[in-house]
Scaffold this motif. Sequence first.
Motif, PDB file in Angstrom:
ATOM      1  N   LYS A   1      -6.839 -12.989  59.420  1.00  0.00           N
ATOM      2  CA  LYS A   1      -7.365 -11.759  59.994  1.00  0.00           C
ATOM      3  C   LYS A   1      -6.248 -11.018  60.718  1.00  0.00           C
ATOM      4  CE  LYS A   1     -10.824  -9.963  63.240  1.00  0.00           C
ATOM      5  NZ  LYS A   1     -11.867 -10.325  64.236  1.00  0.00           N
ATOM      6  N   LYS A   2      -6.206  -9.731  60.462  1.00  0.00           N
ATOM      7  CA  LYS A   2      -5.169  -8.899  61.083  1.00  0.00           C
ATOM      8  C   LYS A   2      -5.618  -8.467  62.481  1.00  0.00           C
ATOM      9  CE  LYS A   2      -2.869  -4.426  60.361  1.00  0.00           C
ATOM     10  NZ  LYS A   2      -2.794  -3.257  59.445  1.00  0.00           N
TER      11      LYS A   2
ATOM     12  N   LYS B   1      -7.089  -4.978  56.701  1.00  0.00           N
ATOM     13  CA  LYS B   1      -7.591  -5.708  57.863  1.00  0.00           C
ATOM     14  C   LYS B   1      -7.365  -7.212  57.747  1.00  0.00           C
ATOM     15  CE  LYS B   1     -11.210  -2.323  58.920  1.00  0.00           C
ATOM     16  NZ  LYS B   1     -12.669  -2.107  59.139  1.00  0.00           N
ATOM     17  N   THR B   2      -6.975  -7.643  56.572  1.00  0.00           N
ATOM     18  CA  THR B   2      -6.712  -9.069  56.361  1.00  0.00           C
ATOM     19  C   THR B   2      -5.508  -9.244  55.442  1.00  0.00           C
ATOM     20  OG1 THR B   2      -8.182  -9.176  54.436  1.00  0.00           O
ATOM     21  CG2 THR B   2      -9.162  -9.676  56.588  1.00  0.00           C
TER      22      THR B   2
ATOM     23  N   LYS C   1      -7.158  -7.185  69.392  1.00  0.00           N
ATOM     24  CA  LYS C   1      -8.031  -6.976  68.237  1.00  0.00           C
ATOM     25  C   LYS C   1      -8.393  -8.293  67.560  1.00  0.00           C
ATOM     26  CE  LYS C   1      -6.953  -2.207  66.937  1.00  0.00           C
ATOM     27  NZ  LYS C   1      -6.520  -1.294  65.839  1.00  0.00           N
TER      28      LYS C   1
ATOM     29  N   TYR D   1      -1.443 -11.790  63.043  1.00  0.00           N
ATOM     30  CA  TYR D   1      -2.508 -12.343  62.217  1.00  0.00           C
ATOM     31  C   TYR D   1      -2.938 -13.671  62.831  1.00  0.00           C
ATOM     32  CZ  TYR D   1      -1.212  -8.928  58.614  1.00  0.00           C
ATOM     33  OH  TYR D   1      -0.961  -7.762  57.941  1.00  0.00           O
TER      34      TYR D   1
ATOM     35  N   GLU E   1       0.968   0.558  60.070  1.00  0.00           N
ATOM     36  CA  GLU E   1      -0.161   0.477  59.143  1.00  0.00           C
ATOM     37  C   GLU E   1       0.279   0.661  57.698  1.00  0.00           C
ATOM     38  OE1 GLU E   1      -3.187  -0.449  59.650  1.00  0.00           O
ATOM     39  OE2 GLU E   1      -2.880  -0.716  61.813  1.00  0.00           O
TER      40      GLU E   1
END
Length: 288
Positions: A142-143, A132-133, A215, A177, A126
């Motif tokens: 998008k992650k 998140k993107t 996710k 992604y 992280e």
Amino acid sequence: MSFGQGGPQWGPGGTGGPGGGPTPDWAALAEASEARARRRKWLMIGGGALATVGIAAAVAITVVSANSDDASASNKPASELPATADIPGASENPGPTFKPTTPPPPPDPKDFISSAKKDKAPLTPEGLFPGKTFTSGETVYKKGTTDSTKQCASVTQPALGAILTKNDCTRLIRVSYVKGGLAVTIGVAVFDTSAEAAKVKEQVSKGLVTALPGKGVPGFCQTGVCRGTYNAYGRYAYFTTTGYTSGKNVTTGDRKAYDVGDTMARFAFQRISQRGQAQASAAAAAPE
């Protein structure tokens, strides 16, 4: 009877009185007196003139004597004039001097990510790939999920895993992604030195990092053909695995898939580079 010398004398045989006698030539006496007076006058005038001439000559001599040093100095060649150091008032001690100081050059960001001994910032999936993107130009990716393992070969195809193990990979971080049916997994392998990472780049010729779904990222590259890239920067080797979520094969002429994979490879490089820049900035700002 007498009234003194030069005066009329009265007595027998005298002409100036009732007794007769020679009478003085008063005109001659007057001329003689005037002649004596004129001589005295001219002597006085001549003496005054001589005195005036003498004074003027003395003044002229004094003026010439007073200016003789300046005139002779001004006519001297520059080599005979007094040096600057001989001029009265020149300071022999101009005061303290200080050596010029040059600030040290700023730290090189790459130095901080080239060795585990200096690369001390926390390292997490992280932290390396936040948010998140990821946006590139007008495209937003998008992650998906992330993971990290010290068993580098466990999340790669055998050919790549063998090279990572041979060069002492200490950790492999992954992140995925997705955008428009194309998904990419980035893998960042960590080594103790930049030399080990460089060897991986030289030795790898085939093998991919295993795709990481989750996710919001569907499974991909489980079957079919996917495209991979590999490179190294500092003590990190980074890889991409690009494929269609539909299972479609990626061909050599597929510019869309190639562009997405190249974009994510540049993104991985930027994140590693920014890690070095952040540590270099912190070191420059730290008090000595």
